[in-house]
Write a protein that holds these residues in place. Structure first.
Motif, PDB file in Angstrom:
ATOM      1  N   ILE A  18       0.843  -1.199   0.000  1.00 46.83           N
ATOM      2  CA  ILE A  18       0.000   0.000   0.000  1.00 46.83           C
ATOM      3  C   ILE A  18       0.878   1.249   0.000  1.00 46.83           C
ATOM      4  CG2 ILE A  18      -0.402   0.382   2.479  1.00 46.83           C
ATOM      5  CD1 ILE A  18      -3.160   0.458  -0.122  1.00 46.83           C
ATOM      6  N   LYS A  19       2.039   1.179   0.646  1.00 49.19           N
ATOM      7  CA  LYS A  19       2.972   2.315   0.624  1.00 49.19           C
ATOM      8  C   LYS A  19       3.473   2.576  -0.790  1.00 49.19           C
ATOM      9  CE  LYS A  19       4.421   2.257   5.354  1.00 49.19           C
ATOM     10  NZ  LYS A  19       5.488   2.270   6.321  1.00 49.19           N
ATOM     11  N   GLU A  20       3.667   1.511  -1.540  1.00 47.81           N
ATOM     12  CA  GLU A  20       4.114   1.630  -2.927  1.00 47.81           C
ATOM     13  C   GLU A  20       3.080   2.400  -3.759  1.00 47.81           C
ATOM     14  OE1 GLU A  20       6.171  -1.664  -5.649  1.00 47.81           O
ATOM     15  OE2 GLU A  20       4.040  -2.038  -5.333  1.00 47.81           O
ATOM     16  N   ILE A  21       1.824   2.187  -3.494  1.00 52.41           N
ATOM     17  CA  ILE A  21       0.731   2.836  -4.228  1.00 52.41           C
ATOM     18  C   ILE A  21       0.651   4.329  -3.922  1.00 52.41           C
ATOM     19  CG2 ILE A  21      -1.821   2.936  -4.332  1.00 52.41           C
ATOM     20  CD1 ILE A  21      -0.754   0.604  -5.861  1.00 52.41           C
ATOM     21  N   GLU A  22       1.061   4.736  -2.727  1.00 49.54           N
ATOM     22  CA  GLU A  22       0.959   6.133  -2.316  1.00 49.54           C
ATOM     23  C   GLU A  22       1.763   7.076  -3.207  1.00 49.54           C
ATOM     24  OE1 GLU A  22       2.091   6.109   1.810  1.00 49.54           O
ATOM     25  OE2 GLU A  22       0.208   5.164   2.419  1.00 49.54           O
ATOM     26  N   SER A  23       2.747   6.555  -3.898  1.00 49.68           N
ATOM     27  CA  SER A  23       3.624   7.402  -4.708  1.00 49.68           C
ATOM     28  C   SER A  23       3.138   7.576  -6.149  1.00 49.68           C
ATOM     29  CB  SER A  23       5.040   6.824  -4.719  1.00 49.68           C
ATOM     30  OG  SER A  23       5.049   5.573  -5.383  1.00 49.68           O
ATOM     31  N   MET A  36     -11.269   0.264  -1.129  1.00 44.34           N
ATOM     32  CA  MET A  36     -11.883  -1.035  -0.838  1.00 44.34           C
ATOM     33  C   MET A  36     -10.845  -2.009  -0.291  1.00 44.34           C
ATOM     34  SD  MET A  36     -14.457  -1.505  -4.095  1.00 44.34           S
ATOM     35  CE  MET A  36     -14.713  -3.231  -3.775  1.00 44.34           C
ATOM     36  N   ALA A  37      -9.668  -2.006  -0.894  1.00 42.01           N
ATOM     37  CA  ALA A  37      -8.594  -2.894  -0.437  1.00 42.01           C
ATOM     38  C   ALA A  37      -8.229  -2.577   1.010  1.00 42.01           C
ATOM     39  CB  ALA A  37      -7.372  -2.752  -1.348  1.00 42.01           C
ATOM     40  N   LYS A  38      -8.114  -1.287   1.334  1.00 42.32           N
ATOM     41  CA  LYS A  38      -7.808  -0.893   2.713  1.00 42.32           C
ATOM     42  C   LYS A  38      -8.904  -1.352   3.675  1.00 42.32           C
ATOM     43  CE  LYS A  38      -5.158   3.264   1.584  1.00 42.32           C
ATOM     44  NZ  LYS A  38      -5.158   4.746   1.649  1.00 42.32           N
ATOM     45  N   ASN A  39     -10.151  -1.226   3.252  1.00 48.58           N
ATOM     46  CA  ASN A  39     -11.267  -1.663   4.103  1.00 48.58           C
ATOM     47  C   ASN A  39     -11.215  -3.163   4.356  1.00 48.58           C
ATOM     48  OD1 ASN A  39     -12.255   0.949   4.306  1.00 48.58           O
ATOM     49  ND2 ASN A  39     -13.698   0.709   2.624  1.00 48.58           N
ATOM     50  N   TYR A  40     -10.921  -3.934   3.329  1.00 48.34           N
ATOM     51  CA  TYR A  40     -10.800  -5.383   3.509  1.00 48.34           C
ATOM     52  C   TYR A  40      -9.636  -5.724   4.431  1.00 48.34           C
ATOM     53  CZ  TYR A  40     -14.448  -6.933   0.327  1.00 48.34           C
ATOM     54  OH  TYR A  40     -15.669  -7.202  -0.254  1.00 48.34           O
ATOM     55  N   VAL A  70      -4.432  -2.780  -9.198  1.00 51.78           N
ATOM     56  CA  VAL A  70      -3.971  -1.400  -9.401  1.00 51.78           C
ATOM     57  C   VAL A  70      -2.460  -1.380  -9.639  1.00 51.78           C
ATOM     58  CG1 VAL A  70      -3.761   0.890  -8.335  1.00 51.78           C
ATOM     59  CG2 VAL A  70      -5.885  -0.434  -8.062  1.00 51.78           C
ATOM     60  N   ARG A  71      -1.734  -2.174  -8.881  1.00 50.98           N
ATOM     61  CA  ARG A  71      -0.279  -2.243  -9.057  1.00 50.98           C
ATOM     62  C   ARG A  71       0.065  -2.748 -10.456  1.00 50.98           C
ATOM     63  NH1 ARG A  71       1.940  -6.063  -5.389  1.00 50.98           N
ATOM     64  NH2 ARG A  71       3.978  -5.147  -5.743  1.00 50.98           N
ATOM     65  N   LEU A  72      -0.674  -3.705 -10.952  1.00 49.71           N
ATOM     66  CA  LEU A  72      -0.451  -4.263 -12.290  1.00 49.71           C
ATOM     67  C   LEU A  72      -0.703  -3.209 -13.372  1.00 49.71           C
ATOM     68  CD1 LEU A  72       0.207  -6.825 -13.932  1.00 49.71           C
ATOM     69  CD2 LEU A  72      -2.243  -7.297 -13.955  1.00 49.71           C
ATOM     70  N   ILE A  73      -1.790  -2.464 -13.232  1.00 52.77           N
ATOM     71  CA  ILE A  73      -2.110  -1.412 -14.193  1.00 52.77           C
ATOM     72  C   ILE A  73      -0.969  -0.400 -14.303  1.00 52.77           C
ATOM     73  CG2 ILE A  73      -3.619   0.601 -14.564  1.00 52.77           C
ATOM     74  CD1 ILE A  73      -5.916  -1.192 -13.434  1.00 52.77           C
ATOM     75  N   HIS A  74      -0.324  -0.110 -13.182  1.00 53.27           N
ATOM     76  CA  HIS A  74       0.729   0.890 -13.150  1.00 53.27           C
ATOM     77  C   HIS A  74       2.141   0.305 -13.305  1.00 53.27           C
ATOM     78  CE1 HIS A  74      -1.709   4.427 -12.256  1.00 53.27           C
ATOM     79  NE2 HIS A  74      -2.522   3.564 -11.689  1.00 53.27           N
ATOM     80  N   GLY A  75       2.214  -0.969 -13.667  1.00 52.24           N
ATOM     81  CA  GLY A  75       3.507  -1.588 -13.937  1.00 52.24           C
ATOM     82  C   GLY A  75       4.369  -1.812 -12.713  1.00 52.24           C
ATOM     83  N   LEU A  76       3.738  -1.933 -11.539  1.00 53.26           N
ATOM     84  CA  LEU A  76       4.505  -2.134 -10.328  1.00 53.26           C
ATOM     85  C   LEU A  76       4.740  -3.612 -10.037  1.00 53.26           C
ATOM     86  CD1 LEU A  76       2.778   0.607  -8.144  1.00 53.26           C
ATOM     87  CD2 LEU A  76       4.963   0.743  -9.342  1.00 53.26           C
ATOM     88  N   ILE A  77       4.045  -4.486 -10.733  1.00 49.11           N
ATOM     89  CA  ILE A  77       4.301  -5.931 -10.610  1.00 49.11           C
ATOM     90  C   ILE A  77       4.329  -6.548 -11.984  1.00 49.11           C
ATOM     91  CG2 ILE A  77       3.393  -6.217  -8.318  1.00 49.11           C
ATOM     92  CD1 ILE A  77       0.836  -7.325  -9.473  1.00 49.11           C
TER      93      ILE A  77
END
Length: 77
Positions: A18-23, A36-40, A70-77
């Protein structure tokens, strides 16, 4: 590794991811998906307190799936 240890490990991994997504700049409905992910992930702790490990594991697994999309869409994985 017992069930509790596995879930705790997954919670830690979620926190790291989740920290990776913050940037990054989230587009369209991605903010909703991350929320939603945070809520789960929060639900995971609730179910752990209730000693419902099956539901806790389901929650953290679902949280990872949403976040990974979301990480996949942004090329993080």
């Amino acid at each position: 590794m017992n069930d509790d240890e596995r879930i705790i490990k997954d919670i830690g991994l979620f926190a790291k991811n989740i920290k990776e997504i913050e940037s990054i700049k989230l587009l369209g409905k991605e903010e909703n998906v991350v929320e939603m992910a945070k809520n789960y992930a929060e639900d995971t702790n609730y179910y752990l307190e209730k000693e419902d490990k099956m539901t806790a594991f389901g929650c953290i697994t679902y949280a990872h799936g949403l976040l990974d999309a979301v990480r996949l869409i942004h090329g993080l994985i």
